[in-house]
Write a protein that holds these residues in place. Structure first.
Motif, mmCIF file in Angstrom:
data_model
loop_
_atom_site.group_PDB
_atom_site.id
_atom_site.type_symbol
_atom_site.label_atom_id
_atom_site.label_comp_id
_atom_site.label_asym_id
_atom_site.label_seq_id
_atom_site.Cartn_x
_atom_site.Cartn_y
_atom_site.Cartn_z
ATOM 1 N N VAL A 6 -5.370 -6.462 7.642
ATOM 2 C CA VAL A 6 -5.418 -5.756 8.916
ATOM 3 C C VAL A 6 -4.273 -6.239 9.801
ATOM 4 O O VAL A 6 -4.099 -7.449 9.993
ATOM 5 C CB VAL A 6 -6.770 -5.981 9.616
ATOM 6 N N GLY A 7 -3.479 -5.286 10.318
ATOM 7 C CA GLY A 7 -2.358 -5.675 11.169
ATOM 8 C C GLY A 7 -1.311 -4.591 11.247
ATOM 9 O O GLY A 7 -1.622 -3.394 11.225
ATOM 10 N N ASP A 8 -0.065 -4.986 11.323
ATOM 11 C CA ASP A 8 1.085 -4.085 11.376
ATOM 12 C C ASP A 8 1.602 -3.901 9.951
ATOM 13 O O ASP A 8 2.121 -4.845 9.346
ATOM 14 C CB ASP A 8 2.159 -4.703 12.280
ATOM 15 N N GLU A 9 1.480 -2.696 9.408
ATOM 16 C CA GLU A 9 1.817 -2.490 7.996
ATOM 17 C C GLU A 9 3.276 -2.819 7.692
ATOM 18 O O GLU A 9 3.566 -3.460 6.671
ATOM 19 C CB GLU A 9 1.516 -1.059 7.570
ATOM 20 N N ASP A 10 4.186 -2.403 8.557
ATOM 21 C CA ASP A 10 5.607 -2.686 8.300
ATOM 22 C C ASP A 10 5.864 -4.191 8.257
ATOM 23 O O ASP A 10 6.590 -4.690 7.378
ATOM 24 C CB ASP A 10 6.481 -2.035 9.377
ATOM 25 N N ALA A 11 5.270 -4.911 9.193
ATOM 26 C CA ALA A 11 5.455 -6.362 9.242
ATOM 27 C C ALA A 11 4.821 -7.031 8.027
ATOM 28 O O ALA A 11 5.369 -8.002 7.478
ATOM 29 C CB ALA A 11 4.859 -6.921 10.530
ATOM 30 N N ARG A 64 4.390 -5.751 4.982
ATOM 31 C CA ARG A 64 5.203 -5.493 3.783
ATOM 32 C C ARG A 64 6.504 -6.303 3.825
ATOM 33 O O ARG A 64 6.963 -6.796 2.792
ATOM 34 C CB ARG A 64 5.473 -4.003 3.637
ATOM 35 N N LYS A 65 7.069 -6.468 5.006
ATOM 36 C CA LYS A 65 8.277 -7.275 5.155
ATOM 37 C C LYS A 65 7.977 -8.732 4.809
ATOM 38 O O LYS A 65 8.745 -9.382 4.076
ATOM 39 C CB LYS A 65 8.806 -7.157 6.583
ATOM 40 N N LEU A 66 6.862 -9.256 5.317
ATOM 41 C CA LEU A 66 6.481 -10.637 5.050
ATOM 42 C C LEU A 66 6.183 -10.843 3.568
ATOM 43 O O LEU A 66 6.542 -11.878 2.986
ATOM 44 C CB LEU A 66 5.258 -11.014 5.899
ATOM 45 N N ALA A 67 5.558 -9.875 2.951
ATOM 46 C CA ALA A 67 5.263 -9.970 1.517
ATOM 47 C C ALA A 67 6.555 -10.038 0.707
ATOM 48 O O ALA A 67 6.677 -10.838 -0.231
ATOM 49 C CB ALA A 67 4.415 -8.786 1.076
ATOM 50 N N ALA A 68 7.527 -9.205 1.056
ATOM 51 C CA ALA A 68 8.805 -9.202 0.346
ATOM 52 C C ALA A 68 9.528 -10.534 0.509
ATOM 53 O O ALA A 68 10.100 -11.067 -0.446
ATOM 54 C CB ALA A 68 9.678 -8.052 0.850
ATOM 55 N N GLU A 69 9.482 -11.085 1.726
ATOM 56 C CA GLU A 69 10.146 -12.360 1.997
ATOM 57 C C GLU A 69 9.523 -13.506 1.202
ATOM 58 O O GLU A 69 10.195 -14.498 0.909
ATOM 59 C CB GLU A 69 10.067 -12.673 3.495
ATOM 60 N N ASN A 70 8.246 -13.373 0.862
ATOM 61 C CA ASN A 70 7.545 -14.447 0.161
ATOM 62 C C ASN A 70 7.230 -14.113 -1.296
ATOM 63 O O ASN A 70 6.455 -14.820 -1.945
ATOM 64 C CB ASN A 70 6.246 -14.785 0.910
ATOM 65 N N ASN A 71 7.857 -13.042 -1.779
ATOM 66 C CA ASN A 71 7.680 -12.621 -3.181
ATOM 67 C C ASN A 71 6.209 -12.441 -3.562
ATOM 68 O O ASN A 71 5.756 -12.893 -4.616
ATOM 69 C CB ASN A 71 8.354 -13.626 -4.128
ATOM 70 N N ILE A 72 5.452 -11.792 -2.665
ATOM 71 C CA ILE A 72 4.029 -11.539 -2.903
ATOM 72 C C ILE A 72 3.842 -10.062 -3.239
ATOM 73 O O ILE A 72 4.263 -9.179 -2.477
ATOM 74 C CB ILE A 72 3.184 -11.920 -1.675
ATOM 75 N N ASP A 73 3.235 -9.802 -4.372
ATOM 76 C CA ASP A 73 3.001 -8.438 -4.831
ATOM 77 C C ASP A 73 1.683 -7.937 -4.232
ATOM 78 O O ASP A 73 0.613 -8.470 -4.524
ATOM 79 C CB ASP A 73 2.929 -8.409 -6.359
ATOM 80 N N GLY A 113 -2.377 -2.883 -5.121
ATOM 81 C CA GLY A 113 -3.836 -2.879 -5.123
ATOM 82 C C GLY A 113 -4.465 -3.379 -3.843
ATOM 83 O O GLY A 113 -5.689 -3.376 -3.706
ATOM 84 N N VAL A 114 -3.628 -3.817 -2.888
ATOM 85 C CA VAL A 114 -4.135 -4.320 -1.607
ATOM 86 C C VAL A 114 -4.081 -3.206 -0.567
ATOM 87 O O VAL A 114 -3.028 -2.608 -0.338
ATOM 88 C CB VAL A 114 -3.307 -5.522 -1.111
ATOM 89 N N GLU A 115 -5.201 -2.921 0.068
ATOM 90 C CA GLU A 115 -5.241 -1.937 1.151
ATOM 91 C C GLU A 115 -4.719 -2.567 2.434
ATOM 92 O O GLU A 115 -4.984 -3.735 2.725
ATOM 93 C CB GLU A 115 -6.673 -1.436 1.353
ATOM 94 N N ILE A 116 -3.967 -1.798 3.201
ATOM 95 C CA ILE A 116 -3.480 -2.258 4.500
ATOM 96 C C ILE A 116 -4.011 -1.312 5.570
ATOM 97 O O ILE A 116 -3.854 -0.092 5.470
ATOM 98 C CB ILE A 116 -1.941 -2.306 4.545
ATOM 99 N N ALA A 117 -4.660 -1.890 6.580
ATOM 100 C CA ALA A 117 -5.171 -1.110 7.702
ATOM 101 C C ALA A 117 -4.317 -1.420 8.922
ATOM 102 O O ALA A 117 -4.339 -2.534 9.441
ATOM 103 C CB ALA A 117 -6.630 -1.461 7.971
ATOM 104 N N ASP A 118 -3.533 -0.436 9.339
ATOM 105 C CA ASP A 118 -2.621 -0.607 10.467
ATOM 106 C C ASP A 118 -3.384 -0.370 11.769
ATOM 107 O O ASP A 118 -3.928 0.714 11.986
ATOM 108 C CB ASP A 118 -1.444 0.363 10.351
ATOM 109 N N VAL A 119 -3.418 -1.378 12.633
ATOM 110 C CA VAL A 119 -4.240 -1.285 13.846
ATOM 111 C C VAL A 119 -3.745 -0.209 14.817
ATOM 112 O O VAL A 119 -4.511 0.243 15.669
ATOM 113 C CB VAL A 119 -4.307 -2.644 14.572
ATOM 114 N N LEU A 120 -2.489 0.191 14.692
ATOM 115 C CA LEU A 120 -1.943 1.203 15.601
ATOM 116 C C LEU A 120 -1.865 2.589 14.977
ATOM 117 O O LEU A 120 -1.916 3.598 15.695
ATOM 118 C CB LEU A 120 -0.549 0.792 16.084
ATOM 119 N N LYS A 121 -1.756 2.643 13.659
ATOM 120 C CA LYS A 121 -1.514 3.925 13.002
ATOM 121 C C LYS A 121 -2.653 4.381 12.099
ATOM 122 O O LYS A 121 -2.531 5.394 11.407
ATOM 123 C CB LYS A 121 -0.230 3.838 12.166
#
Length: 337
Positions: free
Chosen positions: A46-51, A53-62, A65-73
Motif C-alpha cells: 500500500v502506497g505510491d505505486e510509482d515510488a 516500483r522505483k524502490l524495487a528496481a533499485e534493490n533488485n526486488i522482483d 505476483g505482488v498487488e500494489i494499492a495506490d492510495v491516490l489512484k
C-alpha cells in the motif's frame, strides 16, 4: 512440526490477502516477494505505486505476483471513503476528511480490510524519511475502524516466542503479553489480557493454555501495591475463565522451571509449566520479550494485536524481512470475530 511451521502451513492453505503498509521500506518489498514465493499470503503493498516500483528496481526486488494499492489512484478509493465514513459517522467524519485520512497507508489498509478487500494488515519497519509510523500511528486506525471484538473491552499485544530449547512452554513456544500496547493496565484490564491471550494461545497452538500472572513476588513472598494489582488481576481472571488454568502471582522462574516451582509454588497447576506469561505492565513485558530474544536466542513474532474484530500486526521498526513474513502468516490465519 513446530508451532510456527503449523501457522505457515495453515496460512498457505488459506491464500488470504494481507496488506503491508510501510511500502517505502525495502524490507517490506522483500517480504512481499517472499510471501509470493512461500505462498503464506497474497501480499498487497500500500502506497505510491510509482515510488514502490522505483524502490524495487533499485534493490533488485522482483514484485511479480505482488498487488500494489495506490492510495491516490486506487479505483476503489470512493468505496473506501464510503466505508470509513459509515464506520465513523457518529464521530462526524466527512467524505472530504476521509479522502485526506486515506492518504495514510495504515488507514487505507484498515479500510481495505473493513471493505472485505483484504484479511488483515501488517505495519513493519518504515523509512525514516517516509511513512515510518510509530506504534500509535499504526495502531490508531485499527482501533478506530476495526474496534474491539465481542467480549473484549480493550485490545492488547502479545508475542509468540519460539525458544531454541523445546523443553519450555508448548514445544518451545511461549506467549508473552502485554508487550506492546497497554502501558499500565489496571487489574480488570490485566485479567482480560490474561484470558484473551489464553484463548489466542489455544487458537494458534491447539494446546491447553497455562497462564502465569508474573510479578516480583510468588504467592505472597512480598507485599506492595504493584504486587496487589497482580494478585487482584489473578482472581478476576480466574473468575472470568474458571475452566482455564490461570495462577499467580508468581515470579518468572517459578512459572518456567519445575524445580523452582516445587519450592516457591507447590501444588500450583501452572507453576513450572506455564506457556502463557502475562506481565504486570509494559515496562516489564517489553523488556522481557527483548531480553528473551537477544539473550536466549528466541524468535520473537509480534507484537500481534488481539481483541479487535480484524487482524492487525505492529512489527518493530528494527524488524527483519522474515519477521514481516511471519507476522503476515499469523495475520492470515487469525479470526478474531
Amino acid at each position: 512440526m513446530s508451532v510456527l511451521d503449523s501457522i505457515r502451513a495453515k496460512a498457505k492453505s488459506l491464500g488470504r490477502k494481507v496488506c503491508l503498509t510501510e511500502s517505502d521500506d525495502p524490507r517490506n518489498l522483500a517480504a512481499a516477494a517472499k510471501l509470493v514465493e512461500k505462498g503464506y499470503a497474497k501480499p498487497v503493498l500500500v502506497g505510491d505505486e510509482d515510488a514502490i516500483r522505483k524502490l524495487a528496481a533499485e534493490n533488485n526486488i522482483d514484485l511479480t505476483g505482488v498487488e500494489i494499492a495506490d492510495v491516490l489512484k486506487s479505483p476503489n478509493l470512493q468505496k473506501y471513503i464510503d466505508t470509513v465514513v459509515e464506520i465513523r459517522k457518529n464521530k462526524g467524519l466527512t467524505p472530504e476528511q476521509a479522502r485526506e485520512w486515506l492518504k495514510d497507508t495504515c488507514v487505507f489498509s484498515a479500510a481495505m480490510v473493513c471493505a472485505g478487500d483484504a484479511h488483515g494488515y501488517v505495519s513493519g519497519g518504515g523509512n525514516p524519511k517516509g511513512y515510518n509510523h510509530n506504534t500509535a500511528q499504526k495502531t490508531k486506525p485499527a482501533l478506530q475502524l476495526f474496534k474491539t471484538a465481542p467480549g473484549n473491552s480493550i485490545a492488547s499485544a502479545f508475542f509468540i516466542m519460539q525458544m531454541p530449547d523445546n523443553r519450555f512452554g508448548h514445544d518451545g513456544v511461549l506467549f508473552y503479553a502485554d508487550c506492546g500496547l497497554n502501558i499500565n493496565p489496571n487489574a480488570d484490564q490485566l485479567a482480560e489480557i490474561a484470558v484473551t491471550t489464553a484463548k489466542t494461545f489455544r487458537q494458534y497452538t491447539g494446546a491447553e493454555p497455562k497462564v502465569a500472572m508474573i510479578s516480583c513476588s510468588t504467592k505472597g513472598s512480598a507485599k506492595d501495591p504493584i504486587i496487589e494489582k497482580v494478585v487482584e488481576a489473578t482472581a478476576k481472571a480466574q473468575a472470568l475463565a474458571p475452566n482455564m488454568l490461570i495462577d499467580g502471582e508468581m515470579q518468572f522462574d517459578a512459572a518456567l522451571l519445575p524445580e523452582i516451582a516445587a519450592k516457591k509454588a507447590p501444588g500450583s497447576p501452572v507453576a513450572g509449566q506455564a506457556n502463557v506469561f502475562v506481565f504486570p505492565d509494559l515496562n516489564c513485558g517489553n523488556t522481557m520479550y527483548k531480553a528473551t530474544e537477544r539473550l536466549a536466542g528466541a524468535t520473537a513474532i509480534g507484537p500481534l494485536i488481539q481483541g479487535l474484530r480484524k487482524p492487525f500486526t505492529d512489527v518493530s521498526r528494527g524488524c527483519s524481512v522474515d519477521d514481516i513474513v511471519d507476522c503476515a502468516a499469523v495475520a492470515a490465519i487469525t479470526e478474531w470475530a
